[in-house]
Design an enzyme around this catalytic site. Structure first.
Site, PDB file in Angstrom:
ATOM      1  N   HIS A  10       3.207  32.871  -2.032  1.00 30.35           N
ATOM      2  CA  HIS A  10       2.916  33.265  -0.591  1.00 30.35           C
ATOM      3  C   HIS A  10       1.274  33.671  -0.454  1.00 30.35           C
ATOM      4  O   HIS A  10       0.172  32.247   0.058  1.00 30.35           O
ATOM      5  CB  HIS A  10       2.856  34.712  -0.208  1.00 30.35           C
ATOM      6  CG  HIS A  10       1.779  35.462   0.912  1.00 30.35           C
ATOM      7  ND1 HIS A  10       2.458  35.604   1.838  1.00 30.35           N
ATOM      8  CD2 HIS A  10       1.203  36.795   1.049  1.00 30.35           C
ATOM      9  CE1 HIS A  10       2.126  36.010   2.702  1.00 30.35           C
ATOM     10  NE2 HIS A  10       0.253  36.709   1.779  1.00 30.35           N
TER      11      HIS A  10
ATOM     12  N   GLU B 174       0.431  52.328  23.741  1.00 27.01           N
ATOM     13  CA  GLU B 174      -0.674  52.447  23.530  1.00 27.01           C
ATOM     14  C   GLU B 174      -1.494  50.989  22.970  1.00 27.01           C
ATOM     15  O   GLU B 174      -2.441  50.518  23.485  1.00 27.01           O
ATOM     16  CB  GLU B 174      -1.652  53.638  23.051  1.00 27.01           C
ATOM     17  CG  GLU B 174      -1.355  54.452  24.075  1.00 27.01           C
ATOM     18  CD  GLU B 174      -0.349  55.919  23.505  1.00 27.01           C
ATOM     19  OE1 GLU B 174      -0.031  57.117  23.750  1.00 27.01           O
ATOM     20  OE2 GLU B 174       0.312  55.533  22.567  1.00 27.01           O
TER      21      GLU B 174
ATOM     22  N   HIS C 272      -6.158  66.590  20.253  1.00 29.25           N
ATOM     23  CA  HIS C 272      -6.093  65.880  21.856  1.00 29.25           C
ATOM     24  C   HIS C 272      -7.414  65.747  21.835  1.00 29.25           C
ATOM     25  O   HIS C 272      -8.021  65.074  22.896  1.00 29.25           O
ATOM     26  CB  HIS C 272      -4.970  66.239  23.319  1.00 29.25           C
ATOM     27  CG  HIS C 272      -3.622  65.851  22.850  1.00 29.25           C
ATOM     28  ND1 HIS C 272      -2.853  65.936  22.059  1.00 29.25           N
ATOM     29  CD2 HIS C 272      -3.084  64.950  24.004  1.00 29.25           C
ATOM     30  CE1 HIS C 272      -1.566  65.536  22.844  1.00 29.25           C
ATOM     31  NE2 HIS C 272      -2.308  65.184  23.906  1.00 29.25           N
TER      32      HIS C 272
END
Length: 709
Positions: A285, A443, A507
């Protein structure tokens, strides 16, 4: 080998006859490509060879036969878009850019991979600034979300401008992904959304080598990927021999381009590091193979082990006609657009304006010059300012992460961006010409998809996202990628303080502003009322190569007579001046009025004279002259400054001597009660300022030592 101009892409015919004609050359092209990748990594002892080597046949099928692009006109507007979401395999893209004739990607530049050249065009992941690169892909999963945005941009432009016989926008979006992109949350959000929208102009090619950094994929994933993709609304095509079956790959890619109803997922089985000692292993990789292994690969392929960077004439000839094929595409499209503009002059003029990325010259006239005097939440002010612009100007694509009632971004008569056949239970429907996007509770993907739309062509689209400010922490990686790429994306972030209330500390964004104020090429703007909100939107719309967050309140805030929209453009400005002031109060955003009230309270109760400045955007302020900054702050006149903002104080040390800030997470209370709980009452605030000034007089506090009050 002589190859004439390939007309298959120009006239829309299948490339399969050409594939069969040139099939005798495929073996040498693949071997050359794979050894070139091995040499490029070995040269400086680093890089990611394995994936690029395994994907060689996919690249030949795509770049030689199927993809529509113009190497000598890389910004050709109707080109197919290619996104390398597994960006660590960047040598795959760089090498094909070189072989197909992109002028900037010279052989010398190709060999700059992992060098110390500061002018290298081959960074460790693709970067948008370089010719032939559509988006910067670093963090995995971002690229596939960008590709969804690119496909949505095509759909919207096609729905708006195409007319029968005049498909002026008809490009396809191709996206390469690896195993890791199918594990990242943002990639899965975007995949789900693309299937819902039925973006049949999007094809994802999955380099299925079953290897990640830690080992084989079954170490962490044993799901049925094809079933998952079908459940998300995608066509699925399997290619079993992805290392050699170029004809099968071309058939799959052409079938994907002609899909009528769904995006297409092509599951291509490959072998990472094919031909090396570590083929099929995680070791292939992210590390060069080592000189002995590269030499053995060359012997096995019939190449001289002592020669490096060999591209034979037959391989050069195999790709040589691609620039002329691309120019034929450009000529045909330019002719089509000319005919289109003659038949539809108004549409043609608008189409050219959009291609230039221009806004109508009178766009500022759409912003109200006056606002209601009653207290107004700045999220509502944001709608008052921007919705008239969004309604009239089609450059703006406005989206929300399932918060339409809260973010105030809907304008009268808006049409949703949806598949036209969708009929929702709630009755909210639309079509691809719509410019209001319901992203769902996604979002992160919302912002990454918006980056793709913004990258379609400079300023052809100006995407607007909207959500609670706190949830831009979920979206932060994509916001950062937009800023990093100099993309104009505007994020309307609401509910931005402890004043948002009972939803509590989960929040209430105490620390998030510090992140975004520190982020390069991002304007984080907190307006203090409607007039400043107008200034914030003007600054964001004028920032053509910069992303912006406009940070607004849930709760109603006073409308102030002293505020000026042009002051926002300068980052900070004086609201109330006093030549004999002994302190400067810095007000910000939803708490701007507190600074004015504290100044009045100090004067009325103690005779202490304070000057007040509004400071909506630190980055815009830093762009001003030294003289202006000194005039605003007056720190050179030995006047201490105190900032009032219920956020973590980090960063204010540059502008203030003390801050009335918040050093813990929020608290679940109604907005006014939350302010009271944290001491944001005028009497309490005034007392803190007075105590600080006394400490300065007594020498208990020193200028230059930031004090958190």
């Amino acid at each position: 080998m002589a190859v004439g101009l390939d007309h298959s892409l120009v006239n829309g015919a299948s490339a399969l006859p050409l594939v069969r004609q040139l099939s005798k050359d495929h073996d040498q092209v693949l071997k050359t490509f794979r050894l070139l990748i091995a040499d490029l990594c070995q040269q400086f002892g680093g890089g990611h060879p394995g994936g690029a080597i395994g994907m060689a046949a996919i690249g030949v099928a795509l770049w030689r036969y199927v993809m529509r692009y113009a190497p000598h006109t890389p910004d050709y507007f109707n080109r197919d878009r290619f996104v390398l979401s597994n960006g660590h395999t960047c040598l795959f893209q760089y090498t094909f850019l070189h072989l197909t004739g992109y002028k900037d990607m010279t052989f010398d530049q190709l060999k700059s991979y992992h060098s110390d050249r500061v002018d290298a065009l081959c960074p460790g992941h693709p970067e948008i600034e370089h010719e032939g690169i559509e988006v910067t892909t670093g963090p995995l999963g971002q690229g596939i979300a960008n590709a969804v945005g690119l496909a949505m941009a095509t759909k919207n432009l096609a729905a708006r401008f195409n007319r029968p016989g005049y498909d002026v926008v008809s490009n396809h979006t191709w996206c390469m992904i690896g195993d890791a992109c199918l594990q990242e949350g943002v990639g899965l959000e975007a995949i789900s959304f693309a299937g819902h929208l039925k973006l049949n102009n999007l094809t994802v090619v999955y380099d299925n080598n079953q290897i990640t950094c830690d080992g084989s994929v079954d170490l962490t994933n044993t799901e049925d990927v094809n079933a998952k993709m079908r459940a998300c609304g995608w066509n699925v095509i399997d290619i079993e021999d992805g290392c050699y079956d170029i004809e099968g790959l071309v058939q799959a890619l052409e079938r994907a381009r002609t899909s009528q109803e769904k995006p297409t997922f092509i599951n291509v089985r490959t072998v990472i590091g094919l031909g090396s000692k570590v083929a099929g292993m995680a070791a292939a990789h992210g590390a060069a193979f080592g000189s002995p292994d590269v030499a053995d690969m060359k012997r096995a392929y019939g190449f001289n082990p002592d020669e490096t960077f060999v591209i034979g004439d037959e391989v050069r000839t195999f790709f040589h006609d691609l620039p002329s094929r691309g120019e034929a595409l450009v000529r045909d499209w330019n002719s089509l657009v000319k005919q289109y503009s003659a038949k539809y002059p108004e549409l043609g003029a608008e189409f050219h304006r959009r291609m230039r990325g221009d806004l109508p010259s009178n766009w500022k006239d759409l912003i109200p010059s006056e606002f209601p005097e009653k207290p107004t939440a700045s999220r509502a002010s944001s709608g008052l300012v921007f919705n008239p612009i969004a309604k009239e100007i089609e450059n703006f694509m406005v989206g929300t992460a399932d918060l339409s009632p809260s973010v105030n971004m809907i304008w009268p008569g808006k049409v949703d961006f949806q598949h036209p056949d969708l009929k929702t239970t709630c009755g909210i429907n639309g079509n691809y010409s719509g410019r209001y996007i319901h992203y769902g509770v996604r979002e992160h993907a919302m912002c990454a998809i918006s980056n793709g739309m913004a990258a379609f062509a400079p300023n052809t689209f100006v995407p607007i996202t909207s959500s609670f400010f706190m949830f831009y922490l979920y979206a932060a990686p994509a916001v950062r990628m937009g800023a990093l790429q100099h993309l104009q994306v505007i994020h309307a972030a609401t509910h931005d303080s402890i004043g948002m209330g009972e939803d509590g500390p989960t929040h209430q964004p105490i620390e998030l502003a510090a992140l975004y104020r520190a982020m390069p090429n991002l304007l984080y703007i907190r307006p203090g009322d409607s007039e400043e909100t107008a200034g914030a939107w003007i600054a964001a719309i004028e920032a053509k190569k910069t992303s912006t967050i406009i940070s607004t309140s849930r709760h109603a805030i006073p409308q102030l007579k002293q505020t000026r929209r042009d002051g926002v453009a300068r980052g900070a400005y004086v609201l109330e001046e006093a030549e004999d002031a002994v302190v400067t109060l810095i007000g910000v955003g939803a708490e701007l009025s507190f600074a004015l009230e504290v100044a009045k309270h100090l004067k009325d109760t103690q005779g202490t004279v304070a000057r007040v400045i509004s400071f909506p955007c630190q980055r815009l302020f830093e762009q001003q002259s030294v003289e202006y900054k000194r005039e605003v702050l007056r720190r050179h006149q030995d006047i201490p400054a105190v900032v009032i903002e219920p956020y973590a104080p980090n960063g204010w040390e540059r502008y203030a001597d003390a801050g009335i800030s918040v050093r813990r997470f929020g608290h679940s209370l109604p907005g006014k009660a939350a302010y009271k709980f944290f001491g944001y009452e005028i009497g309490v605030l005034s007392a803190k300022v007075s105590d600080y000034l006394d400490c300065l007089k007594k020498g208990q506090a020193l200028r230059g030592e930031f004090v958190d009050l």
